[in-house]
Design an enzyme around this catalytic site. Structure first.
Site, PDB file in Angstrom:
ATOM      1  N   ILE A 194      97.878  67.130 -11.803  1.00 29.12           N
ATOM      2  CA  ILE A 194      97.927  66.824 -13.341  1.00 29.12           C
ATOM      3  C   ILE A 194      96.581  66.833 -13.921  1.00 29.12           C
ATOM      4  CG2 ILE A 194      97.552  64.058 -13.129  1.00 29.12           C
ATOM      5  CD1 ILE A 194      99.333  63.704 -15.557  1.00 29.12           C
ATOM      6  N   LYS A 195      95.325  66.893 -12.989  1.00 26.40           N
ATOM      7  CA  LYS A 195      93.975  66.880 -13.378  1.00 26.40           C
ATOM      8  C   LYS A 195      93.501  68.090 -13.953  1.00 26.40           C
ATOM      9  CE  LYS A 195      94.149  62.631 -12.853  1.00 26.40           C
ATOM     10  NZ  LYS A 195      94.022  61.908 -11.597  1.00 26.40           N
TER      11      LYS A 195
END
Ligand SMILES: *Cc1c(COP(=O)(O)O)cnc(C)c1O
Length: 396
Positions: A194-195
Site C-alpha cells: 500500500i505504501k
C-alpha cells in the site's frame, strides 16, 4: 508501460471495483524479479545491497538497513536501544498497531500522545506534556504523506535526552524544509504494497548512528558477527559466529529487486499522487459533509500516501461505517487509517484509563476514511469517487 488490470469483481454498478490502493508495477519491475529468480540466488544478497545503497544516496543519510518489514525494523531498533520494563515510549494512538504492540511486547509502557485535529500529526507541544523521567523514546508518525514539524521535536528530544525514531512509513520521497525525511536521526520506512514504493513486504531503517546501525544489521540476521555478502560464495562466511542472539528479519533479493525500480520511479509516482490529490481537493471543496486533512504550512514536499477525509457525521446524518458501506456498493474501495490503537480490544481492556483523554484522536477515529489513491488511477477515477460520495450522501 502498460496499465495494470485491477483484478477485482464488479460491484452492483457496471464499472469494475476501484480499489483503495493498487501497487504500481511496470514491466521492468517484473523483469527485475524474474532475473533474480533465474540467477540462482534468491535470498538476501547483491540486490538488497543495491537497494540499501540507492536509498542511502537518495535520502542522504549515513546508514540504511533493509529488513522484512517496517515492523521488523522497529522491533530491531527497540531491541538495540534496550527498551524494556520501566521505560516509557511516547507515540500517538492514531497510528498503525504494530508500534504499540512492539512497545508492549518489549515490556515497556506505551504513553499515547494526541494529534492535531486536522493534520493527524502530533506536535512538540503535545509531546512535551507526556515526557516524564521514565521517557526513553518518542515515535512520532508522519501522516498520509505529510511531514511532522520535526525541528521543534528534535529540539525537545535533545533537551530531555530522549531517543527519537520517526515513523516514516507514509513519507517515502517526502521532504521537510528542503531535506529528505530520514536524513537525520533514525527513521523507519515501510515497503508494504500500500505504501508509496513497495517490495511486496519490506522495510528500510535509516540512521546516522553507525554503532546502532551495526548492531541492527547484526540483529537482523541471527546476531551473526559478519554481515559481508561474499560475492565469491554468494553468501555469508560460513565461519560467522553468534555475537548476541538475534532475529531473522533480512530482506530477500526477490523482494529487494522490486524496490530498485520503485525507487527510480518514486518521484514520478508521487507526482501523480499529488495531481490526483489536487483533483480530490478541488472536487470536494463544496461537499460540506466531507473534510479532507489540512496540509501544514511549513515548507514540505508532500508524498500524498493516502487521501484521508473525515465524515461530518452530524451534517451527513449517517455513520462513517454506513458511508463506507455505501461507497462499497457504488464500487469504491475505502480504508481506515487508523482506528485509534487504544480503542482496539486488547488496549481497551488493558488501558481503559486512556479512553476519553485523546480528544482529537477519538474524534477522528470515529470519522475518518481513506479514499482510493494510487499512481495508476486516472483523473476520471477521482471524479467517479466524488460522484459516488455525492450519491451516497444524497441517499440518507
Ligand atoms: C504500514 C505502517 C507501518 C508498518 O509497516 P510494515 O512494513 O507493514 O510493517 C507502521 N507504521 C505506519 C504508520 C504504517 O502505516
Amino acid at each position: 508501460m502498460s496499465k495494470p488490470k485491477v483484478n477485482v469483481s464488479a460491484g452492483p454498478t457496471d464499472e469494475p471495483m476501484l480499489p483503495l490502493s493498487h501497487p504500481s508495477l511496470d514491466e521492468n519491475d517484473i523483469a527485475a524479479v524474474e532475473a533474480v529468480l533465474r540467477s540462482g540466488w534468491i535470498t538476501t544478497g547483491a540486490r538488497c545491497r543495491d537497494l540499501e545503497e540507492g536509498f542511502r544516496r537518495r535520502i542522504g543519510c549515513k546508514e540504511v538497513i533493509a529488513v522484512a518489514s517496517a515492523t521488523a525494523g522497529m522491533h530491531l531498533a527497540l531491541h538495540a536501544l534496550e527498551i524494556g520494563p520501566g521505560d516509557e515510549v511516547i507515540t500517538p494512538s492514531m497510528t498503525w498497531v504494530s508500534t504499540v504492540n512492539l512497545i508492549r511486547l518489549a515490556g515497556a509502557t506505551p504513553v499515547f500522545v494526541d494529534v492535531d485535529r486536522d493534520t493527524l500529526m502530533t506536535t512538540a507541544e503535545l509531546l512535551a506534556n507526556r515526557i516524564t523521567p521514565r521517557t526513553r523514546l518518542m515515535i512520532p508518525v508522519h501522516f498520509a504523506g505529510a511531514c511532522l514539524d520535526m525541528e521543534p521535536i528534535h529540539a525537545l528530544a535533545r533537551e530531555h535526552d530522549v531517543v527519537l525514531i520517526e515513523d516514516a512509513a507514509h513519507v517515502a520521497g517526502a521532504r521537510y524544509r528542503g531535506r529528505p525525511v530520514g536524513q537525520d536521526g533514525h527513521a523507519v520506512f515501510s515497503l508494504h504494497p500500500i505504501k508509496n514504493m513497495t517490495t511486496g513486504e519490506g522495510g528500510l531503517f535509516c540512521t546516522d548512528d553507525t554503532a546502532l546501525a551495526g548492531r541492527i544489521r547484526r540483529l537482523r540476521f541471527h546476531g551473526l558477527g559478519v554481515d559481508a555478502f561474499d560475492r565469491q560464495s554468494q553468501g555469508r562466511s560460513p565461519q560467522a559466529e553468534v555475537i548476541e542472539p538475534g532475529y531473522k528479519y533480512n530482506l530477500p533479493d526477490m523482494n529487494a529487486a522490486l524496490g530498485i525500480g520503485q525507487l527510480a520511479r518514486l518521484d514520478q509516482m508521487n507526482e501523480k499522487r499529488g495531481r490526483l490529490a489536487a483533483r480530490y481537493l478541488e472536487l470536494l471543496a463544496d461537499v460540506d459533509e466531507v473534510l479532507p486533512l489540512t496540509v501544514p504550512d511549513y515548507p514540505m514536499r508532500h508524498a500524498w500516501h493516502l487521501f484521508v477525509v473525515r465524515l461530518d457525521v452530524d451534517r451527513a446524518g449517517m455513520s462513517r461505517d454506513d458511508f463506507m458501506n455505501g461507497l462499497g456498493q457504488q464500487g469504491i474501495g475505502t480504508g481506515i487509517h487508523f482506528r485509534a490503537v487504544h480503542e482496539q480490544q486488547y488496549y481497551r481492556r488493558t488501558m481503559p484509563e486512556v479512553s476519553g483523554s485523546l480528544a482529537n484522536t477519538e474524534w477522528n477515529s470515529a470519522r475518518l476514511c481513506s479514499l482510493p489513491l494510487f499512481p495508476d488511477m486516472d483523473m476520471a477515477d477521482v471524479d467517479r469517487v466524488v460522484t459516488a460520495i455525492r450519491r451516497v450522501l444524497g441517499q440518507r
